[in-house]
Design an enzyme around this catalytic site. Structure first.
Site, PDB file in Angstrom:
ATOM      1  N   GLN A 190       0.800  -1.217   0.000  1.00  8.03           N
ATOM      2  CA  GLN A 190       0.000   0.000   0.000  1.00  8.03           C
ATOM      3  C   GLN A 190       0.833   1.268   0.000  1.00  8.03           C
ATOM      4  OE1 GLN A 190      -2.569  -1.917   3.304  1.00  8.03           O
ATOM      5  NE2 GLN A 190      -3.915  -0.401   2.382  1.00  8.03           N
TER       6      GLN A 190
ATOM      7  N   ARG B  46       4.304   1.243  12.455  1.00  9.25           N
ATOM      8  CA  ARG B  46       3.965  -0.121  12.069  1.00  9.25           C
ATOM      9  C   ARG B  46       4.011  -0.222  10.548  1.00  9.25           C
ATOM     10  NH1 ARG B  46      -1.524  -2.790  10.960  1.00  9.25           N
ATOM     11  NH2 ARG B  46      -1.049  -5.017  11.036  1.00  9.25           N
TER      12      ARG B  46
ATOM     13  N   HIS C 129       0.976  -9.090   5.170  1.00  8.65           N
ATOM     14  CA  HIS C 129      -0.176  -8.201   5.080  1.00  8.65           C
ATOM     15  C   HIS C 129      -0.891  -8.473   3.749  1.00  8.65           C
ATOM     16  CE1 HIS C 129      -1.954  -4.338   6.772  1.00  8.65           C
ATOM     17  NE2 HIS C 129      -2.616  -4.507   5.634  1.00  8.65           N
TER      18      HIS C 129
ATOM     19  N   ASN D 104      -1.498 -10.267   9.349  1.00  8.47           N
ATOM     20  CA  ASN D 104      -2.490  -9.216   9.519  1.00  8.47           C
ATOM     21  C   ASN D 104      -3.881  -9.722   9.146  1.00  8.47           C
ATOM     22  OD1 ASN D 104      -3.186  -6.166   9.705  1.00  8.47           O
ATOM     23  ND2 ASN D 104      -4.001  -6.763   7.690  1.00  8.47           N
ATOM     24  N   GLU D 105      -4.815  -9.582  10.073  1.00 10.59           N
ATOM     25  CA  GLU D 105      -6.241  -9.844   9.836  1.00 10.59           C
ATOM     26  C   GLU D 105      -6.541 -11.172   9.126  1.00 10.59           C
ATOM     27  OE1 GLU D 105      -7.616  -5.157   9.267  1.00 10.59           O
ATOM     28  OE2 GLU D 105      -7.586  -6.522   7.552  1.00 10.59           O
TER      29      GLU D 105
ATOM     30  N   ASN E 227      -7.272  -4.521  14.973  1.00 10.98           N
ATOM     31  CA  ASN E 227      -7.700  -3.451  14.076  1.00 10.98           C
ATOM     32  C   ASN E 227      -9.180  -3.194  14.311  1.00 10.98           C
ATOM     33  OD1 ASN E 227      -5.129  -3.740  13.077  1.00 10.98           O
ATOM     34  ND2 ASN E 227      -5.743  -4.613  11.109  1.00 10.98           N
TER      35      ASN E 227
ATOM     36  N   TYR F   3     -12.546  -0.472  13.559  1.00 13.24           N
ATOM     37  CA  TYR F   3     -13.121   0.676  12.862  1.00 13.24           C
ATOM     38  C   TYR F   3     -14.598   0.889  13.161  1.00 13.24           C
ATOM     39  CZ  TYR F   3      -8.902   0.745   9.968  1.00 13.24           C
ATOM     40  OH  TYR F   3      -7.590   0.820   9.538  1.00 13.24           O
TER      41      TYR F   3
ATOM     42  N   GLU G 126      -4.644  -0.746  14.119  1.00 13.85           N
ATOM     43  CA  GLU G 126      -5.286   0.134  13.138  1.00 13.85           C
ATOM     44  C   GLU G 126      -6.534   0.740  13.745  1.00 13.85           C
ATOM     45  OE1 GLU G 126      -6.135  -1.452   9.279  1.00 13.85           O
ATOM     46  OE2 GLU G 126      -4.217  -2.495   9.108  1.00 13.85           O
TER      47      GLU G 126
ATOM     48  N   TRP H  38      -4.370   4.119  11.651  1.00 12.39           N
ATOM     49  CA  TRP H  38      -4.307   3.855  10.213  1.00 12.39           C
ATOM     50  C   TRP H  38      -4.924   5.076   9.530  1.00 12.39           C
ATOM     51  CZ3 TRP H  38      -1.958   0.235   7.361  1.00 12.39           C
ATOM     52  CH2 TRP H  38      -2.218   0.232   5.994  1.00 12.39           C
TER      53      TRP H  38
END
Length: 514
Positions: A45, A100, A144, A189-190, A331, A333, A398, A441
């Site tokens: 990213q 991170r 990731h 990650n996730e 993470n 949101y 995040e 994030w």
């Protein structure tokens, strides 16, 4: 069962009732000594330089170049590969404790296994050294979403047991080469999102799914592969952790964990069905990984609904996976409202999503700016980890808010989101959560995995119309820096910052608050 049901219901009702207030006025001095604050990105990213210096394609390169995200790709991204020194300087000026980032497996080991790419090794050494030189902790994620395309082509990537050895060997290189300076390692990650998006719905690479589920994939099995991938991920994670503990931890004194995406799950109603459905989705979404890591096996609900489609742990595997983490990265949101949909279990042909037997209603803290900021959901997630899994050390990896990419630098909605969520985090810590750090994030506007460059989460705007990809601080960078440098923050202060902030003065805001 009735006692458990009543406990779940009372906890949710009382928790939501007392948590919506949150801490409004606070400073970083209110957090425990040693609590870290930072920001993050990930390799595909942010780095760009996709075809430079020996890097080979990842599955994300392949996916993006197939045009699924409006033709956007990470070929250039924010050009972090070439601009890392400039970015680290921005981190210093902002006042970050930690950064991170993830390592690109195909940049470091282009063939997925075997020889290390010296140029890739040099880049990550340079980045880590630059961070250390300026007193910023590197928090490194090994995976990731971006395993080498060559391994996907050779044996199907995460659907094959072969990836356990290849991932462990890759981790070994990272621990050996960077572990003298990196103390915080996250294996993956996730994975809870990854198995659904990549192997059930086919929304993310490697785009595996099957009819009638998913989005017109050409290969895959939505009924079995999500569970197979979860199993292989747990085996790979466990293998890497065991390697680190046996070979490196005593000398390097670092920590290894795994990252999970967390929603604040709440029942739509107080009915028995919705309350039990809320616990069921927690079992599938978080318990699929956390239960083996803490107790050595999957939740009973998951085993019952998945049946023979989920691989079983041998006694040896169960003992190995149990306790194989030093911390959990989370993470967060959004909150999600859960409604029971048990009727779907009557179908003999189900995918992973059907096995949860629920309907979701999202409360994303995204644009438009007037959307409610549901900060208490973060506290709910942390309370769940405390109650269900023995209060493990947690780093928020995040948290932030999505806005349109070309929206104003005066991102007051993002400031409100950060202010509210950090206040919720403080409430959780005061209530006994073992949270150890908070990482936003994202540090820069980067290539977003959901919609490319249409949206952004960054504290810093990246001007994609400028050949140099110039960075500009947003109001959120101003606010976060003020907080990090010891300033008190509250709702009134947000308005004051917005009043004094303008794009003209953006490059000089650090002098204004120092």
């Amino acid at each position: 069962m009735m006692h458990t049901l009543i406990s779940i219901l009372l906890f949710n009702l009382v928790f939501v009732a007392v948590s919506v207030l949150g801490a409004d006025s606070y400073s970083r001095q209110d957090f425990p000594s040693g609590f870290i604050f930072g920001s993050g990105t990930s390799a595909y990213q942010v780095e760009g330089a996709a075809g430079e210096d020996g890097r080979t394609p990842s599955v994300w390169d392949t996916f993006a170049h197939q045009g699924f995200l409006n033709g956007d790709t990470g070929d250039v991204a924010a050009d972090g590969y070439h601009k890392y020194k400039e970015d680290v300087q921005l981190m210093v000026e902002t006042g970050l404790d930690a950064y991170r980032f993830s390592i690109s497996w195909p940049r470091l080991i282009p063939n997925g296994r075997g020889p290390v790419n010296p140029k890739g090794l040099q880049y990550y050494n340079n980045l880590i050294n630059e961070l250390i030189r300026h007193g910023i902790q590197p928090h490194v994620t090994l995976f990731h979403y971006d395993h080498p395309q060559v391994l996907e082509d050779e044996y199907g990537g995460w659907i094959s047991r072969k990836i356990v050895k290849d991932f462990t060997d890759y981790a070994d290189v990272c621990f050996r080469e960077f572990g003298d300076r990196v103390s915080y390692w996250t294996t993956l990650n996730e994975p809870n999102v990854y198995l659904m998006a990549g192997y059930d719905l086919g929304m993310f690479p490697p785009r595996r799914c099957s009819p009638p589920f998913g989005f017109n994939c050409t290969k895959g099995n939505s009924s079995t592969e999500p569970y197979l991938v979860a199993y292989h991920i747990l085996m790979a994670h466990t293998s890497a952790v065991r390697l680190y503990r046996e070979k490196y931890q005593r000398k390097q004194l670092g920590f290894v964990g795994i990252n999970l995406f967390g929603y604040g799950f709440v029942p739509l109603t107080n009915s028995t069905e919705d309350v039990l459905a809320t616990q069921r989705v927690k079992d599938f979404y978080v318990g699929l990984f956390m239960n083996p890591l803490v107790f050595g096996d999957y939740p009973e609900t998951v085993k019952r609904n998945a049946g023979s489609r989920i691989p079983s742990f041998s006694n040896y595997e169960s003992e190995q996976v149990k306790g194989s983490f030093d911390f959990v990265g989370v993470n967060y949101y959004s909150t999600v409202t859960i409604k029971d949909n048990s009727d779907v279990l009557k179908s003999e042909h189900r995918d992973f999503m059907d096995d949860m037997a629920i309907e979701m209603s999202f409360g994303m803290t995204t644009s438009p700016p007037e959307s409610p900021v549901r900060s208490w959901g973060l506290q709910l997630v942390l309370e769940d980890f405390k109650q269900a899994y023995g209060n493990p050390p947690i780093y928020i990896h995040e948290n932030g808010q999505m806005t349109p990419r070309n929206s104003s630098l005066e991102d007051i909605s993002r400031v409100k989101c950060l202010h509210s969520n950090i206040g919720s985090l403080l409430d959780a810590v005061r209530n006994g959560s073992n949270a150890r750090g908070y990482i936003t994030w994202s540090f820069l506007d980067v290539f977003e995995l959901i919609d490319g460059y249409n949206s952004s989460y960054g504290l810093y705007y990246v001007d994609r119309d400028d050949l140099e990809l110039k960075r500009y601080p947003k109001l959120s960078a101003h606010w976060f820096s003020h907080f990090l440098k010891g300033g008190n923050v509250n709702s009134d202060q947000i308005i004051q910052l917005a009043t004094s902030f303008s794009p003209v003065s953006a490059n000089h805001f650090f002098q204004q608050i120092s």
